[in-house]
Structure formats: C-alpha cells, structure tokens
Design an enzyme around this catalytic site. Structure first.
Site, PDB file in Angstrom:
ATOM      1  N   HIS A 137       0.806  -1.226   0.000  1.00  0.00           N
ATOM      2  CA  HIS A 137       0.000   0.000   0.000  1.00  0.00           C
ATOM      3  C   HIS A 137       0.837   1.273   0.000  1.00  0.00           C
ATOM      4  O   HIS A 137       0.344   2.339  -0.353  1.00  0.00           O
ATOM      5  CB  HIS A 137      -0.939   0.012   1.213  1.00  0.00           C
ATOM      6  CG  HIS A 137      -1.941  -1.094   1.182  1.00  0.00           C
ATOM      7  ND1 HIS A 137      -2.922  -1.179   0.228  1.00  0.00           N
ATOM      8  CD2 HIS A 137      -2.097  -2.191   1.964  1.00  0.00           C
ATOM      9  CE1 HIS A 137      -3.644  -2.273   0.432  1.00  0.00           C
ATOM     10  NE2 HIS A 137      -3.155  -2.903   1.475  1.00  0.00           N
ATOM     11  N   GLU A 171      -6.220 -13.425   4.196  1.00  0.00           N
ATOM     12  CA  GLU A 171      -7.028 -12.194   4.277  1.00  0.00           C
ATOM     13  C   GLU A 171      -8.348 -12.321   3.526  1.00  0.00           C
ATOM     14  O   GLU A 171      -9.023 -11.320   3.299  1.00  0.00           O
ATOM     15  CB  GLU A 171      -6.259 -11.022   3.656  1.00  0.00           C
ATOM     16  CG  GLU A 171      -4.811 -10.930   4.007  1.00  0.00           C
ATOM     17  CD  GLU A 171      -4.175  -9.636   3.564  1.00  0.00           C
ATOM     18  OE1 GLU A 171      -4.219  -8.691   4.350  1.00  0.00           O
ATOM     19  OE2 GLU A 171      -3.671  -9.561   2.433  1.00  0.00           O
TER      20      GLU A 171
HETATM   21  C1  3PY Z   1      -4.797  -6.270   7.254  1.00  0.00           C
HETATM   22  O1  3PY Z   1      -5.166  -6.058   8.405  1.00  0.00           O
HETATM   23  O2  3PY Z   1      -5.564  -6.533   6.325  1.00  0.00           O
HETATM   24  C2  3PY Z   1      -3.391  -6.234   6.941  1.00  0.00           C
HETATM   25  O3  3PY Z   1      -3.011  -6.642   5.883  1.00  0.00           O
HETATM   26  C3  3PY Z   1      -2.411  -5.760   7.946  1.00  0.00           C
HETATM   27  O4  3PY Z   1      -1.458  -6.709   8.130  1.00  0.00           O
END
Ligand code: 3PY
Length: 248
Positions: A43, A145
């Site tokens: 980012h 994620e």
């Molecule tokens: C998130 O919280 O999505 C991140 O990638 C931070 O590490």
C-alpha cells in the site's frame, strides 16, 4: 541472531508497520526497541530503491520484513536482494500461490530465485556466504485475508517452506463484507480455522492491530510469534491530535 532463528526458538517478536517511504522513520523506529519493521510496499507509495534506502538506515538489531506489492517473481526477488530478512505476501488464497511464493524466494534446488550480486550479497563481497545461508534464513510469510484462503488453509500450510501465516484482520473483515469489524463473528470463526490448521502443521502465526489493546489477546497466545502493532502514519496522527486536544 537472525529473526528466523529467534522464531524457531519460540520468541514472540514485536514490530510495527511502516507505510511511509522514509529512511529517517525506518532509522528511528529501528532504534526504539522493535524486533522488526513491517515495511509495506503493498500500500505504500514506494518502490525497491526507497526500500533499500530504508534498510540502509535501519540499525542491525532490528530486522525488516517487507510486504511485497504483488505475488510475482520479480517483486519477491528484488525485495530479497535489498537484504530484507523476509517477505510478507498479501492475500494468499491457494496452494498454487503458496508454492510459487516459496519457489520465488528460494535459490535452486529448492526454488528458482535468480542469483545476482545486490545489497543482500554485500554487492558481491559476501556473495557466497549469503547464497549459502539465504534459503535457510529468509522468512517466507503469507497472509490470509480472504475466505478463499481460509477455505484452503489446511492444504496451504502443507506447502514446505512457509514459515509464518500472518492474519490480515482488516482485509479479512473487508472480504467478509464487514470492513473494519475485526472482532466480528465471521472473522473470529475464520481465524479459528486458520489457527487450527497452523497448530496442526506446527506453523507460527502473525497478527496486525492498530493498538496495543487490539493485539494483546493475540500476543498472549503462544502460536502468535509475529505481532505488528500500530503504523507510522497512525502514530503521527494520534500524537498530533493528542497534543492539540491537551492544548485545547
Ligand atoms: C490487514 O489487516 O488486512 C493487513 O493486511 C495488515 O497486516
């Protein structure tokens, strides 16, 4: 002692996330006591040259783990060639992706990392020593994620060469449609599944939180050996606001 060895010895290592391309910030934060800095090229606006300047400014007692901008051979190779202690790859969703990451991060015969004489190799002066130790010492960290990554976690952790599975709570919550609600039940269930898979595979985990309160519950769990707390931008905003508040 290198970061990977410390992880293998069971230490919990504290870091903070830097997303500003500043050698001065890296220099300062490497001296305040963090074990490692999470330098964010995903980012942050910086590229490899700015990253290298940051690493040159850091004190040796603090290591850099660098989040690459994307899963590609070039980005992983260039980041490791700057002398980063390891890479963090965002949003890993499949065994195929995990396998490619390991392969790009390791020299033959474990992988396909190209050989060059860069900063990591002392510009050639310590080429042999670096190449001999790199496969063993470089940390390969993947981030979970997304629900797809959670669904495939049992197979992903079986990929040889993954050192740490790092939860990205903000992206995870966003992927479930509850952006920013890092304590939402959907996120908790997902993290629970990842924890079980990592425990079974014997892989340590990492967690990011914006405040000490957010990371404390994770820090207390033995399996979370990489903790990143706060960000450079957050520290500046918070302190700036608190000064103004105090002065009325
Ligand atoms: C998130 O919280 O999505 C991140 O990638 C931070 O590490």
């Amino acid at each position: 002692m290198n970061l990977k060895k410390r992880l293998q010895q069971g230490e919990t290592l504290l870091g903070t996330l830097l997303s500003l391309p500043s050698p001065e910030i890296a220099e300062i934060m490497s001296q305040v006591g963090f074990d490692w800095l999470f330098i964010d090229l995903e980012h942050g606006p910086h590229g490899v040259l700015e990253l290298q300047r940051m690493l040159q400014a850091m004190k040796p007692e603090c290591s850099a783990l660098v989040r690459v901008a994307e899963l590609s051979e070039a980005s992983i190779k260039k980041v490791l060639d700057t002398g980063a202690a390891g890479i963090i790859v965002p949003k890993v969703n499949s065994v195929e992706e995990a396998g490619r990451i390991v392969s790009y991060a390791k020299y033959p015969t474990k992988g396909v990392r190209g050989v060059g004489a860069a900063r990591a190799h002392g510009y050639g002066l310590s080429f042999k020593e670096y190449v001999e130790k790199a496969n063993e010492q470089t940390l390969v960290i993947i981030q979970i994620e997304h629900p797809e990554g959670v669904n495939h976690i049992n197979e992903i952790v079986e990929v040889e060469g993954i050192d740490v599975v790092f939860i990205g709570p903000y992206d995870l919550s966003a992927s479930f449609g509850v952006a920013g609600q890092v304590e939402h039940a959907l996120v908790k269930v997902a993290i629970d599944k990842v924890e079980k898979a990592c425990d079974k595979a014997g892989i340590p985990m990492g967690y990011f939180g914006t405040t000490p309160e957010a990371v404390k519950p994770f820090r207390q769990k033995e399996r979370y050996q990489l903790i990143a707390c706060g960000t450079d931008i957050g520290f500046l905003i918070e302190k700036g606001k608190s000064v103004l508040k105090e002065l009325g």
